[in-house]
Design an enzyme around this catalytic site. Structure first.
Site, short mmCIF file in Angstrom:
data_model
loop_
_atom_site.label_atom_id
_atom_site.label_comp_id
_atom_site.label_asym_id
_atom_site.label_seq_id
_atom_site.Cartn_x
_atom_site.Cartn_y
_atom_site.Cartn_z
N VAL A 62 46.69 36.01 44.23
CA VAL A 62 45.28 36.37 44.24
C VAL A 62 45.09 37.88 44.33
CG1 VAL A 62 45.07 36.22 46.76
CG2 VAL A 62 43.06 35.77 45.33
N LYS A 63 46.09 38.59 44.84
CA LYS A 63 45.95 40.02 45.09
C LYS A 63 45.85 40.84 43.81
CE LYS A 63 46.32 39.70 49.63
NZ LYS A 63 45.24 40.08 50.55
N ASP A 64 46.22 40.24 42.67
CA ASP A 64 46.07 40.97 41.41
C ASP A 64 44.62 41.40 41.19
OD1 ASP A 64 48.71 40.37 41.07
OD2 ASP A 64 48.44 39.08 39.31
N ALA A 73 43.73 44.39 43.46
CA ALA A 73 44.57 45.54 43.17
C ALA A 73 43.99 46.36 42.02
CB ALA A 73 45.99 45.08 42.84
#
Length: 452
Positions: free
Chosen positions: A43-45, A48
């Site tokens: 999910v951090k994409d 970021a």
């Protein structure tokens, strides 16, 4: 032709997948927002790229610059992918509790990885918070991301994840459940969903050793609640600015053991090869059973991929060492089943004490059997060595036969754990188990405790 201009164009629009087996005791429909479909497998994409684009827009991040971030691994991966596409250098500062796979993956995509100790205060110079800030100050043309307090984190989920969930459920979502670390996902998604329907409940999954639950319920930041924990990616010993406690309806805590066990269960019973926080989220869902009714549509977000935990939650030996696998051990054979093929570490009567000490340090053990050409004739114990050292500082140069104790008792593989336990005394801290091939294996107090 249909194609993305670069890998960043594939971020988002991840599927919702129904959970069937693990949630069958729940009265409601449970749908997983399956974020491993992002190119960086987490999910951090989303956040970021958002944080980088916002920093580019206002000049904090300049061409050819170096991106620096403290990360549990997933944000670092998302930042690294964006750095490659956009032409930046990347330094990831990571705590030593994170899996080796995460560190290896970050290096594989060209990031420099700096590893810091987990068990220190946030303001300790060695912490990954402090180290990240220091590196940013020392590195020319660099930008410190600070995902915890960078509100572009929350904005990314308000702009993408929340609207996707609303659209995919046709506005029927009633609960959103997610592990909370930096707070961007729960705050961004929660804000968007509550704007569409104020009755939607937002639940955060917390872990023991984290401050979120108590702070949300009492407003008290209790430092006594802060202690090291194994679960990765959720919980904090700080209060990130991205955690909007006003949006969150409640927190539920999940133990390290349950999080690890349910991470395995997701793979084996749902075919979902996911990360540690997904196991925590599923167990949290089950603990929240009374909060759901038959008409509810519960969306739980799964953060990352199981490939980052192969050496941990998906490694039975690692699980067993931490008491996360219940083997129901009954006999000596059960206690040594995972070490039976390993050689027994011993010392000879004529070796010097320092040889035994070196062997203890090399193999991280506390007791060693002593043998000669007739068999086992004695034993060495670290506590006894320490006591004797205080009496004679030259003990390390003495032959072991002059300081050894009585040999450890020897039992058969069929001996019950109860019977073995009775052999442990103030003077005796280990038992030897005789094997069929004439060899032996050692059982210590810690082996007994681990089996309980």
């Amino acid at each position: 032709m249909e194609y993305a201009e670069n890998i960043l164009g594939t971020i988002g629009n991840t599927p919702l997948v129904k959970l069937n087996t693990l949630t069958k005791e729940l009265p409601c429909l449970v749908l997983a927002k399956y974020e491993t479909f992002n190119p960086g497998n987490s999910v951090k994409d989303r956040m970021a790229v958002k944080m980088i684009e916002d920093a580019e827009a206002d000049g904090r991040l300049k061409p050819g610059g170096t991106i620096i971030e403290g990360t549990s691994g997933n944000t670092g991966m998302g930042l690294a992918l964006a750095a490659i596409v956009k032409g930046y250098k990347m330094i990831c500062v990571i705590s030593d509790k994170q899996s080796k796979e995460k560190m290896d993956i970050l290096r594989a995509v060209g990031s420099k990885v700096v590893v810091c100790p987990t068990n220190v205060e946030p303001d300790d110079p060695r912490s990954y918070y402090s180290t990240s800030k220091r590196l940013a100050e020392e590195t020319p043309n660099s930008w410190y991301v600070n995902q915890y307090d960078n509100l572009s984190n929350t904005a990314a989920h308000y702009e993408s994840t929340g609207p996707e969930i609303w659209k995919q459920t046709d506005g029927k979502v009633t609960h959103f459940v997610v592990g909370v670390g930096t707070g961007g996902t729960i705050s961004g998604v929660g804000k968007y969903l509550k704007e569409q329907n104020p009755n939607i409940k937002i639940w955060g999954i917390d872990t023991y050793g984290s401050v979120f639950k108590k702070y949300h319920e009492t407003g008290i930041f209790d430092e006594n609640e802060i202690y090291p924990y194994i679960t990765e990616g959720i919980g904090e010993d700080i209060l990130p600015k991205n955690v909007n406690f006003d949006i969150i309806d409640g927190f539920i805590k999940v133990t390290d053991k349950d999080a690890a066990i349910y991470t395995q269960k997701l793979a084996k019973e749902e075919g979902m090869f996911l990360g540690n926080s997904a196991g925590a989220a599923v167990k949290g869902l089950l603990q929240l059973k009374d909060k759901f009714s038959k008409d509810d549509v519960v969306v739980v977000l799964f953060h990352d991929h199981g490939s980052r935990y192969v050496g941990k939650m998906f490694n039975d030996e690692w699980m067993r060492e931490r008491g996360f696998i219940e083997d129901n051990a009954k006999s000596a054979a059960d206690l040594i089943s995972h070490s039976e093929d390993k050689p027994l570490v011993t010392v000879k009567t004529e070796e010097l004490v320092w040889h035994a000490i070196e062997r203890m340090k090399t193999y991280n053990i506390s007791q060693i059997p002593v043998e000669d050409n007739t068999g086992f004739v004695g034993a060495i114990d670290e506590a006894d060595l320490l006591r004797k050292y205080m009496e004679n500082k030259n003990i390390s140069d003495l032959p072991i036969k002059e300081v050894m104790n009585k040999p450890f008792p020897i039992v058969s593989k069929n001996t019950s754990i109860e019977a073995i336990s009775k052999l442990f005394t103030k003077e005796n801290n280990a038992v030897l188990v005789a094997l069929e091939n004439g060899k032996h294996q050692i059982v210590t107090k810690s082996d007994i405790i681990s089996s309980l």
